[in-house]
Design a protein around this motif. Structure first.
Motif, mmCIF file in Angstrom:
data_model
loop_
_atom_site.group_PDB
_atom_site.id
_atom_site.type_symbol
_atom_site.label_atom_id
_atom_site.label_comp_id
_atom_site.label_asym_id
_atom_site.label_seq_id
_atom_site.Cartn_x
_atom_site.Cartn_y
_atom_site.Cartn_z
ATOM 1 N N ILE A 37 61.182 125.164 69.563
ATOM 2 C CA ILE A 37 60.947 125.322 68.122
ATOM 3 C C ILE A 37 61.515 126.652 67.622
ATOM 4 O O ILE A 37 61.997 126.746 66.490
ATOM 5 C CB ILE A 37 59.436 125.172 67.777
ATOM 6 N N ALA A 41 63.950 126.711 64.506
ATOM 7 C CA ALA A 41 63.588 127.468 63.300
ATOM 8 C C ALA A 41 64.692 128.475 62.954
ATOM 9 O O ALA A 41 65.085 128.595 61.790
ATOM 10 C CB ALA A 41 62.263 128.186 63.528
ATOM 11 N N GLN A 42 65.202 129.143 63.972
ATOM 12 C CA GLN A 42 66.260 130.125 63.719
ATOM 13 C C GLN A 42 67.532 129.456 63.226
ATOM 14 O O GLN A 42 68.254 129.995 62.383
ATOM 15 C CB GLN A 42 66.523 130.939 64.984
ATOM 16 N N VAL A 45 66.871 128.684 59.531
ATOM 17 C CA VAL A 45 66.846 129.912 58.719
ATOM 18 C C VAL A 45 68.267 130.451 58.557
ATOM 19 O O VAL A 45 68.680 130.838 57.454
ATOM 20 C CB VAL A 45 65.903 130.969 59.344
ATOM 21 N N ALA A 71 64.226 118.608 52.440
ATOM 22 C CA ALA A 71 63.831 118.976 53.807
ATOM 23 C C ALA A 71 63.887 117.768 54.731
ATOM 24 O O ALA A 71 64.402 117.854 55.854
ATOM 25 C CB ALA A 71 62.422 119.567 53.789
ATOM 26 N N VAL A 90 59.777 117.551 62.743
ATOM 27 C CA VAL A 90 58.541 117.510 61.940
ATOM 28 C C VAL A 90 57.872 118.883 61.934
ATOM 29 O O VAL A 90 57.348 119.327 60.915
ATOM 30 C CB VAL A 90 57.589 116.408 62.464
ATOM 31 N N LEU A 91 57.927 119.574 63.076
ATOM 32 C CA LEU A 91 57.354 120.928 63.140
ATOM 33 C C LEU A 91 58.144 121.907 62.267
ATOM 34 O O LEU A 91 57.568 122.836 61.701
ATOM 35 C CB LEU A 91 57.368 121.434 64.582
ATOM 36 N N LEU A 93 59.772 121.119 59.520
ATOM 37 C CA LEU A 93 59.788 120.735 58.098
ATOM 38 C C LEU A 93 59.136 121.758 57.162
ATOM 39 O O LEU A 93 59.729 122.126 56.149
ATOM 40 C CB LEU A 93 59.126 119.357 57.926
ATOM 41 N N PRO A 94 57.914 122.229 57.482
ATOM 42 C CA PRO A 94 57.306 123.227 56.579
ATOM 43 C C PRO A 94 58.132 124.512 56.482
ATOM 44 O O PRO A 94 58.183 125.138 55.420
ATOM 45 C CB PRO A 94 55.942 123.514 57.221
ATOM 46 N N ILE A 95 58.793 124.881 57.584
ATOM 47 C CA ILE A 95 59.628 126.096 57.573
ATOM 48 C C ILE A 95 60.805 125.885 56.614
ATOM 49 O O ILE A 95 61.127 126.749 55.802
ATOM 50 C CB ILE A 95 60.135 126.419 58.999
ATOM 51 N N MET A 97 60.976 123.781 54.110
ATOM 52 C CA MET A 97 60.486 123.717 52.729
ATOM 53 C C MET A 97 60.181 125.102 52.176
ATOM 54 O O MET A 97 60.541 125.427 51.037
ATOM 55 C CB MET A 97 59.226 122.849 52.673
ATOM 56 N N GLU A 98 59.515 125.893 52.993
ATOM 57 C CA GLU A 98 59.147 127.246 52.558
ATOM 58 C C GLU A 98 60.402 128.069 52.279
ATOM 59 O O GLU A 98 60.448 128.829 51.315
ATOM 60 C CB GLU A 98 58.289 127.893 53.663
ATOM 61 N N MET A 99 61.393 127.880 53.117
ATOM 62 C CA MET A 99 62.652 128.626 52.963
ATOM 63 C C MET A 99 63.374 128.201 51.680
ATOM 64 O O MET A 99 63.897 129.060 50.955
ATOM 65 C CB MET A 99 63.519 128.350 54.199
ATOM 66 N N MET A 101 61.975 126.991 49.010
ATOM 67 C CA MET A 101 61.195 127.535 47.890
ATOM 68 C C MET A 101 61.476 129.024 47.707
ATOM 69 O O MET A 101 61.565 129.513 46.588
ATOM 70 C CB MET A 101 59.704 127.312 48.132
ATOM 71 N N PHE A 102 61.612 129.713 48.842
ATOM 72 C CA PHE A 102 61.922 131.152 48.804
ATOM 73 C C PHE A 102 63.275 131.379 48.119
ATOM 74 O O PHE A 102 63.408 132.249 47.255
ATOM 75 C CB PHE A 102 61.931 131.694 50.244
#
Lengths: 168, 83
Positions: A37, A41-42, A45, A71, A90-91, A93-95, A97-99, A101-102
């Motif tokens: 993960i 994630a990296q 990002v 996303a 799926v793990l 996905l929130p990252i 979405m948050e990115m 939005m940021f």
């Protein structure tokens, strides 16, 4: 084989898949490129800090496309290309979405998150649950009745077979 | 149940959101502060201690994902405060 199943069976090939390509020839049928993960994630990002991505994402957000949809699309595409597994997607996905939005907030773009309450879906969920419960109750009722019926039939079916038995 | 199939992003986001809010309420969470004086979100995220480093405990994938989520949220909050 599948007549008395209670849930869906997922370990079956998709109908028609044998006519498309041989097994293992598609990227999603190969081991994933990233299995942690942290790496996934990296990757996202880093991807989202690219200027071209930012512009595209902002254009989409301006059309009121929900963040969830963007996303989901990003994650599914990477699963399809064999970059990572569905679980990691799926793990992540929130990252993602948050990115997004940021990025939108830092550029002052108004966006739709897509996390608003969906009352129709909630009702659908509860009605599915009610239907499952009803079927389970019917199954248990049938299960209790069936042995009684079978016992009666067995008693009727047993015929005396000895030499001295009376013939009907 | 069907929500997870129809819109996994919404379901997972709501769960992460709730977790992040709970963690903000309880400062004893395992999440570490990412603000090490290094500029740039990606650089800060890359500074996360590796599993093989001394003194670092092995984290579950969910915890790692939550760490990233909270780090980005903190940046968002900072941005909102500045505006």
């Amino acid at each position: 084989m599948y007549e008395d199943r209670k849930g869906p069976v997922f370990d079956l090939p998709v109908p028609g898949i044998g006519m498309t390509h041989e097994l293992g020839a598609r990227p999603w049928q190969q081991p994933a490129q990233y299995t942690k993960i942290d790496d996934v994630a990296q990757l996202y990002v880093a991807q989202m800090q690219d200027e071209s991505f930012t512009e595209q994402a902002l254009n989409l957000l301006e059309t009121k496309m929900p963040v969830t949809m963007i996303a989901n699309a990003m994650q599914t595409t990477n699963v399809m290309n064999g970059v990572h597994s569905i679980d990691l997607g799926v793990l992540a996905l929130p990252i993602i979405m948050e990115m997004i939005m940021f990025i939108a907030e830092s550029d002052g773009v108004e966006y739709v998150t897509g996390t608003e309450r969906d009352i129709e879906a909630e009702i659908e969920d509860s009605s599915i649950q009610a239907a499952i419960q009803k079927v389970e109750n019917e199954d248990t009722m049938m299960g209790e009745e069936q042995p009684m019926m079978e016992e009666q039939q067995m008693a009727e079916d047993v015929m005396p077979t000895g030499l001295m038995a009376r013939r009907v | 149940m069907s929500q997870m199939l129809n819109n996994p992003a919404k379901t997972s986001y709501l769960k992460f959101d709730a977790l992040a809010k709970t963690m903000q309420m309880n400062p004893t969470s395992p999440t570490k502060d990412k603000d090490n004086g290094v500029k740039g979100l990606l650089k800060r995220l890359k500074q996360k201690p590796k599993d093989n480093e001394e003194g670092s405990e092995e984290q579950e994938p969910l915890e790692i994902a939550l760490d990233y989520f909270i780090a980005i949220r903190q940046q968002r909050n900072k941005l909102k405060q500045e505006a």
